[in-house]
Design a protein around this motif. Sequence first.
Motif, PDB file in Angstrom:
ATOM      1  N   LYS A  10       9.727   1.640 -12.853  1.00 19.12           N
ATOM      2  CA  LYS A  10      10.760   0.404 -12.983  1.00 19.12           C
ATOM      3  C   LYS A  10      12.017   0.833 -11.743  1.00 19.12           C
ATOM      4  CE  LYS A  10      13.870  -2.294 -15.724  1.00 19.12           C
ATOM      5  NZ  LYS A  10      14.489  -2.345 -17.056  1.00 19.12           N
ATOM      6  N   GLN A  11      12.050   0.108 -10.726  1.00 23.61           N
ATOM      7  CA  GLN A  11      13.120   0.194  -9.769  1.00 23.61           C
ATOM      8  C   GLN A  11      13.391  -1.036  -8.972  1.00 23.61           C
ATOM      9  OE1 GLN A  11      11.281   2.831  -6.806  1.00 23.61           O
ATOM     10  NE2 GLN A  11      12.936   2.636  -5.293  1.00 23.61           N
ATOM     11  N   GLU A  17       9.409  -5.045  -0.153  1.00 25.00           N
ATOM     12  CA  GLU A  17       9.075  -3.884  -0.719  1.00 25.00           C
ATOM     13  C   GLU A  17       8.016  -4.672  -1.992  1.00 25.00           C
ATOM     14  OE1 GLU A  17      11.128  -0.112  -0.546  1.00 25.00           O
ATOM     15  OE2 GLU A  17      12.604  -1.846  -0.903  1.00 25.00           O
ATOM     16  N   ALA A  18       8.653  -5.320  -2.629  1.00 27.37           N
ATOM     17  CA  ALA A  18       7.772  -5.988  -3.904  1.00 27.37           C
ATOM     18  C   ALA A  18       6.743  -6.742  -3.398  1.00 27.37           C
ATOM     19  CB  ALA A  18       9.142  -6.836  -4.765  1.00 27.37           C
ATOM     20  N   GLN A  37      -0.445   5.508  -8.864  1.00 35.64           N
ATOM     21  CA  GLN A  37       0.134   7.123  -8.629  1.00 35.64           C
ATOM     22  C   GLN A  37       1.658   7.008  -8.376  1.00 35.64           C
ATOM     23  OE1 GLN A  37      -2.300   8.970  -5.815  1.00 35.64           O
ATOM     24  NE2 GLN A  37      -1.370  10.771  -5.665  1.00 35.64           N
ATOM     25  N   LYS A  38       2.139   8.081  -9.090  1.00 34.94           N
ATOM     26  CA  LYS A  38       3.450   8.516  -9.117  1.00 34.94           C
ATOM     27  C   LYS A  38       3.542   9.946  -8.895  1.00 34.94           C
ATOM     28  CE  LYS A  38       7.910   7.904 -11.112  1.00 34.94           C
ATOM     29  NZ  LYS A  38       8.909   7.583 -12.355  1.00 34.94           N
TER      30      LYS A  38
END
Length: 105
Positions: A10-11, A17-18, A37-38
């Motif tokens: 969540k950012q 970017e979205a 991936q994070k």
Amino acid sequence: MSKGNKLEFKQTLEFKEAVSYLEALLESFKSGTIVVQKGAEAITLTPSETIEIEIKARDKKDKGKFSMEISWKEPEVQSDQLIISSTENMDCKDHFQEENNASDD
């Protein structure tokens, strides 16, 4: 990663970017594999042929919200085929081969 893992993100992003995230999701979905991936964590998802989509949209005075949930179930693997015959313990392949040979006569 193995089944049962979860990765959440969540950012607040700039609009462009979205849109980039949504375009990457669309391309991944079209390819048949979605990798999220994070850092060192990653989850690979393979959507099935049938999916369920839930969409919610809401507009309030000072806030709009759009959410989409996409889900699917793993296809069931048929381990045994149903055969109806006058004898038991026949191998499925042999049974169908016998039927095909009989229809060729």
